[in-house]
Motif scaffolding. Structure first.
Motif, PDB file in Angstrom:
ATOM      1  N   THR A   1       0.831  -1.200   0.000  1.00 44.77           N
ATOM      2  CA  THR A   1       0.000   0.000   0.000  1.00 44.77           C
ATOM      3  C   THR A   1       0.866   1.250   0.000  1.00 44.77           C
ATOM      4  N   THR A   2       0.380   2.286  -0.661  1.00 42.17           N
ATOM      5  CA  THR A   2       1.081   3.574  -0.590  1.00 42.17           C
ATOM      6  C   THR A   2       0.861   4.229   0.755  1.00 42.17           C
ATOM      7  N   ASP A   3      -0.250   3.904   1.394  1.00 40.32           N
ATOM      8  CA  ASP A   3      -0.512   4.380   2.748  1.00 40.32           C
ATOM      9  C   ASP A   3       0.092   3.374   3.710  1.00 40.32           C
ATOM     10  N   LEU A   4       1.304   3.646   4.166  1.00 39.67           N
ATOM     11  CA  LEU A   4       2.000   2.668   4.986  1.00 39.67           C
ATOM     12  C   LEU A   4       1.517   2.653   6.427  1.00 39.67           C
ATOM     13  N   ALA A   5       0.524   3.506   6.723  1.00 37.68           N
ATOM     14  CA  ALA A   5      -0.132   3.414   8.019  1.00 37.68           C
ATOM     15  C   ALA A   5      -1.188   2.319   8.012  1.00 37.68           C
ATOM     16  N   ASP A   6      -1.477   1.787   6.821  1.00 34.01           N
ATOM     17  CA  ASP A   6      -2.453   0.709   6.678  1.00 34.01           C
ATOM     18  C   ASP A   6      -1.904  -0.553   7.340  1.00 34.01           C
ATOM     19  N   ALA A   7      -2.698  -1.151   8.204  1.00 32.94           N
ATOM     20  CA  ALA A   7      -2.244  -2.343   8.919  1.00 32.94           C
ATOM     21  C   ALA A   7      -1.937  -3.490   7.953  1.00 32.94           C
ATOM     22  N   LYS A   8      -2.713  -3.580   6.888  1.00 36.30           N
ATOM     23  CA  LYS A   8      -2.469  -4.618   5.888  1.00 36.30           C
ATOM     24  C   LYS A   8      -1.553  -4.037   4.823  1.00 36.30           C
ATOM     25  N   LYS A   9      -0.278  -4.002   5.127  1.00 34.54           N
ATOM     26  CA  LYS A   9       0.687  -3.273   4.306  1.00 34.54           C
ATOM     27  C   LYS A   9       1.003  -3.966   2.991  1.00 34.54           C
ATOM     28  N   GLU A  10       1.002  -5.288   2.994  1.00 35.79           N
ATOM     29  CA  GLU A  10       1.385  -6.030   1.802  1.00 35.79           C
ATOM     30  C   GLU A  10       0.450  -7.213   1.593  1.00 35.79           C
ATOM     31  N   TYR A  11       0.244  -7.570   0.338  1.00 34.92           N
ATOM     32  CA  TYR A  11      -0.581  -8.724   0.017  1.00 34.92           C
ATOM     33  C   TYR A  11      -0.313  -9.118  -1.428  1.00 34.92           C
ATOM     34  N   VAL A  12      -0.864 -10.223  -1.841  1.00 34.97           N
ATOM     35  CA  VAL A  12      -0.620 -10.765  -3.179  1.00 34.97           C
ATOM     36  C   VAL A  12      -1.893 -10.635  -4.006  1.00 34.97           C
ATOM     37  N   ILE A  13      -1.736 -10.189  -5.241  1.00 39.28           N
ATOM     38  CA  ILE A  13      -2.865 -10.095  -6.170  1.00 39.28           C
ATOM     39  C   ILE A  13      -2.516 -10.834  -7.458  1.00 39.28           C
ATOM     40  N   THR A  14      -3.530 -11.172  -8.220  1.00 36.62           N
ATOM     41  CA  THR A  14      -3.334 -11.793  -9.530  1.00 36.62           C
ATOM     42  C   THR A  14      -4.105 -10.979 -10.559  1.00 36.62           C
ATOM     43  N   PRO A  15      -3.402 -10.107 -11.313  1.00 34.54           N
ATOM     44  CA  PRO A  15      -4.099  -9.266 -12.304  1.00 34.54           C
ATOM     45  C   PRO A  15      -4.753 -10.113 -13.398  1.00 34.54           C
ATOM     46  N   THR A  16      -5.927  -9.695 -13.803  1.00 37.25           N
ATOM     47  CA  THR A  16      -6.600 -10.344 -14.927  1.00 37.25           C
ATOM     48  C   THR A  16      -6.807  -9.352 -16.064  1.00 37.25           C
ATOM     49  N   TYR A  17      -7.554  -8.300 -15.765  1.00 37.44           N
ATOM     50  CA  TYR A  17      -7.770  -7.240 -16.751  1.00 37.44           C
ATOM     51  C   TYR A  17      -7.105  -5.973 -16.221  1.00 37.44           C
ATOM     52  N   TYR A  18      -6.286  -5.331 -17.041  1.00 33.92           N
ATOM     53  CA  TYR A  18      -5.606  -4.125 -16.578  1.00 33.92           C
ATOM     54  C   TYR A  18      -5.313  -3.199 -17.756  1.00 33.92           C
ATOM     55  N   GLN A  19      -5.029  -1.959 -17.413  1.00 33.97           N
ATOM     56  CA  GLN A  19      -4.764  -0.935 -18.438  1.00 33.97           C
ATOM     57  C   GLN A  19      -3.693   0.005 -17.910  1.00 33.97           C
ATOM     58  N   GLU A  20      -2.700   0.292 -18.728  1.00 34.34           N
ATOM     59  CA  GLU A  20      -1.711   1.298 -18.350  1.00 34.34           C
ATOM     60  C   GLU A  20      -2.346   2.672 -18.523  1.00 34.34           C
ATOM     61  N   LEU A  21      -2.293   3.495 -17.495  1.00 30.36           N
ATOM     62  CA  LEU A  21      -3.024   4.764 -17.508  1.00 30.36           C
ATOM     63  C   LEU A  21      -2.262   5.900 -18.170  1.00 30.36           C
ATOM     64  N   LEU A  22      -0.941   5.851 -18.168  1.00 33.34           N
ATOM     65  CA  LEU A  22      -0.165   6.925 -18.786  1.00 33.34           C
ATOM     66  C   LEU A  22       0.024   6.633 -20.265  1.00 33.34           C
ATOM     67  N   VAL A  23      -0.439   7.556 -21.096  1.00 37.33           N
ATOM     68  CA  VAL A  23      -0.327   7.400 -22.544  1.00 37.33           C
ATOM     69  C   VAL A  23       0.513   8.537 -23.099  1.00 37.33           C
ATOM     70  N   PRO A  24       1.206   8.325 -24.227  1.00 37.09           N
ATOM     71  CA  PRO A  24       2.071   9.385 -24.767  1.00 37.09           C
ATOM     72  C   PRO A  24       1.267  10.512 -25.414  1.00 37.09           C
ATOM     73  N   TYR A  25       1.625  11.728 -25.067  1.00 40.96           N
ATOM     74  CA  TYR A  25       1.104  12.924 -25.729  1.00 40.96           C
ATOM     75  C   TYR A  25       2.182  13.551 -26.604  1.00 40.96           C
ATOM     76  N   LEU A  26       3.383  13.692 -26.052  1.00 40.64           N
ATOM     77  CA  LEU A  26       4.514  14.268 -26.780  1.00 40.64           C
ATOM     78  C   LEU A  26       5.723  13.356 -26.627  1.00 40.64           C
ATOM     79  N   LYS A  27       6.431  13.154 -27.722  1.00 41.83           N
ATOM     80  CA  LYS A  27       7.714  12.457 -27.694  1.00 41.83           C
ATOM     81  C   LYS A  27       8.729  13.314 -28.431  1.00 41.83           C
ATOM     82  N   ASP A  28       9.842  13.603 -27.767  1.00 45.15           N
ATOM     83  CA  ASP A  28      10.887  14.457 -28.347  1.00 45.15           C
ATOM     84  C   ASP A  28      10.293  15.774 -28.864  1.00 45.15           C
TER      85      ASP A  28
END
Length: 504
Positions: free
Chosen positions: A418-445
């Motif tokens: 977790t990014t909130d390290l005050a969270d008691a459940k700090k770490e856990y395991v996930i299995t991604p199924t459907y996902y999308q990269e959120l950062l897309v290119p607008y400008l290159k060079d």
């Protein structure tokens, strides 16, 4: 005139007719860039992240907006003769100014799609650029993204509050904090789902669906000897678009009665044209809940159920929710001004712009970190990207920050933190199924590599996310569900190791 290092410096003369957004910067950006140039570091490649730490008013989500405006700024970035004269007058190194005179922004900008739902601690924008270009754009980038994201987010909340009754019109131009805020605030309001704006210049600049609309003011009614004469004059000029402001004198003893009288006048004058009738009335004062219900009964009893009721007067999300859900007001649409265009209940979107990586001579990247007194508040270092993970029903259940060269594989378990390290459940395991990269290119060079979507496309994208991919619990006004924003083990370890080394 004076001579310094053999260069003639002319005192700078302010010019009210001059505008160059490259100078829309805090002065410290300029002093740092000048020093970078003098130290021979101008070609050092840097990575900056723009992100925010809290949703406005601690709501459950934010909307990322402003990418098109930011892209236009970077594409047109330049220092003309007047700008260079100013820099010399401010004591910048002449060779640095000469360098800027031909400088064009040639970095890369990756960002969320404009209108993407966003959450704290993840990048909305990632800049990779030479050091001078990266430093000099900070203020304009933050100003653009913070304002547009703030108003678009606010608009979505107000529009959702009003959705059971009708649409929302943006009426805030005269209350906005300046010309630019009025223009881009109108665009942001439309992105958030408003059906129109009072701002004509916004329609000229941005086109459909940024549609200017409105009728008359109290001054129009006061211009004529009687309210009836004012209403009749308006209908004679605009018989196809009769919308009346009926609270100049007395809503029920005058305004409502003259509305019925005018509609009967139009029926008599245009008996075969049902379009030429009173379309709507607006009230801008009084008890809007009981007033709207009383008006509805008056018009219905007069056989005029087609006359719609519009209300305004300092409305905000809370008051609209009360009118719609608690008071069961008979309202067809809302005009919202200062509480939308200024986001009065939370007027600041706290986006920040932080250096997270420096390119080494071998092309690798050295992560950098701004520490704080506690690890939970330290920034997340490194050259990173962000993914959104979805369940089988299409709801985004977790956003995952990963290093830019990490590979996320469907069906492969990964440990996340977790990014909130005050969270008691700090770490856990996930299995991604459907996902999308959120950062897309607008400008290159420095070159545009993305086809910009229309205002209508962005508006529909926002609406689609809020209806189908964001958990309803995140949309609650009070105690919204906190969306999970986690880190891969590589990102987490980099953060912890750097914090321990730098902070001790």
């Amino acid at each position: 005139m004076k001579k310094e290092t053999g260069v003639t410096v002319t005192p700078f003369v302010p010019r009210k007719d001059y505008r160059n957004d490259a100078l829309n910067m805090d002065f410290y950006e300029l002093t740092m860039a000048n020093a970078i140039f003098k130290l021979g570091m101008k070609d050092t490649q840097l990575v900056f992240d723009m992100f925010f730490r809290r949703n406005p008013c601690d709501r459950g989500y934010s909307i990322s907006a402003g990418q098109e405006q930011l892209t236009d700024f970077l594409l047109n970035y330049h220092f003309d003769e007047i700008a260079c004269d100013y820099l010399l007058a401010k004591g910048m190194d002449p060779e640095f100014v000469k360098y800027l005179s031909t400088y064009r922004w040639n970095g890369s900008m990756y960002a969320m799609r404009e209108g993407c739902v966003a959450y704290p601690n993840e990048q909305m924008v990632r800049i990779k650029c030479d050091a001078i270009g990266a430093f000099l754009i900070e203020t304009h980038l933050l100003q653009t993204m913070n304002f547009n994201s703030l108003i678009t987010t606010q608009a979505t909340r107000i529009v959702r509050a009003a959705s059971k009754c009708g649409g929302v019109m943006e009426f805030g131009t005269r209350r906005s904090q300046g010309l630019s805020a009025g223009l881009y605030g109108a665009r942001a309001a439309i992105l958030g789902g408003c059906v129109g704006t009072a701002n004509c210049l916004a329609e000229v600049m941005f086109g459909s669906p940024v549609t200017a609309m409105g009728t008359v003011s109290h001054a129009w009614v006061e211009l004529f000897p009687t309210e009836w004469e004012a209403f009749k004059a308006l209908a004679d000029v605009y018989p196809d678009n009769v919308s009346l402001l009926i609270d100049t004198y007395n809503i029920f003893e005058s305004g409502a009665l003259n509305t019925i009288k005018l509609d009967n006048y139009l029926i008599e004058k245009y008996p075969n044209d049902p379009n030429r009738r009173v379309k709507s009335v607006r009230i801008d004062s009084g008890d809007l809940g009981s007033g709207s219900k009383r008006l509805r009964k008056i018009f219905d009893d007069a056989g005029k159920p087609y006359i719609k009721i519009v209300v305004s007067n300092g409305l905000n999300e809370a008051s609209i929710r009360s009118l719609v859900d608690e008071q069961q007001a008979t309202i067809n649409s809302f005009g919202v001004g200062e509480n939308l265009i200024t986001s009065a209940d939370c007027p600041v979107f706290g986006g920040v712009y932080k250096l997270v990586a420096v390119q080494n001579s071998d092309g690798t990247y050295r992560p950098t970190m701004k520490c704080s007194d506690t690890l939970a508040k330290a920034i997340i270092p490194g050259y990173k990207t962000v993914y959104r993970l979805y369940n089988r029903d299409g709801y985004g259940y977790l956003d995952l920050i990963a290093m830019h060269d990490e590979v996320i594989e469907a069906g492969k378990p990964i440990k996340v933190y977790t990014t909130d390290l005050a969270d008691a459940k700090k770490e856990y395991v996930i299995t991604p199924t459907y996902y999308q990269e959120l950062l897309v290119p607008y400008l290159k060079d420095g070159k545009l590599v993305r086809v910009m979507p229309s205002v209508a496309d962005i508006r529909d994208y926002i609406k689609d996310q809020l209806e189908y991919t964001v958990w309803p619990e995140e949309l609650r006004t009070t105690f919204p569900h906190v969306h999970f924003v986690d880190m891969t083990e590589k990102v987490y370890q980099t953060r912890c190791d750097m914090y321990n080394r730098l902070h001790g």
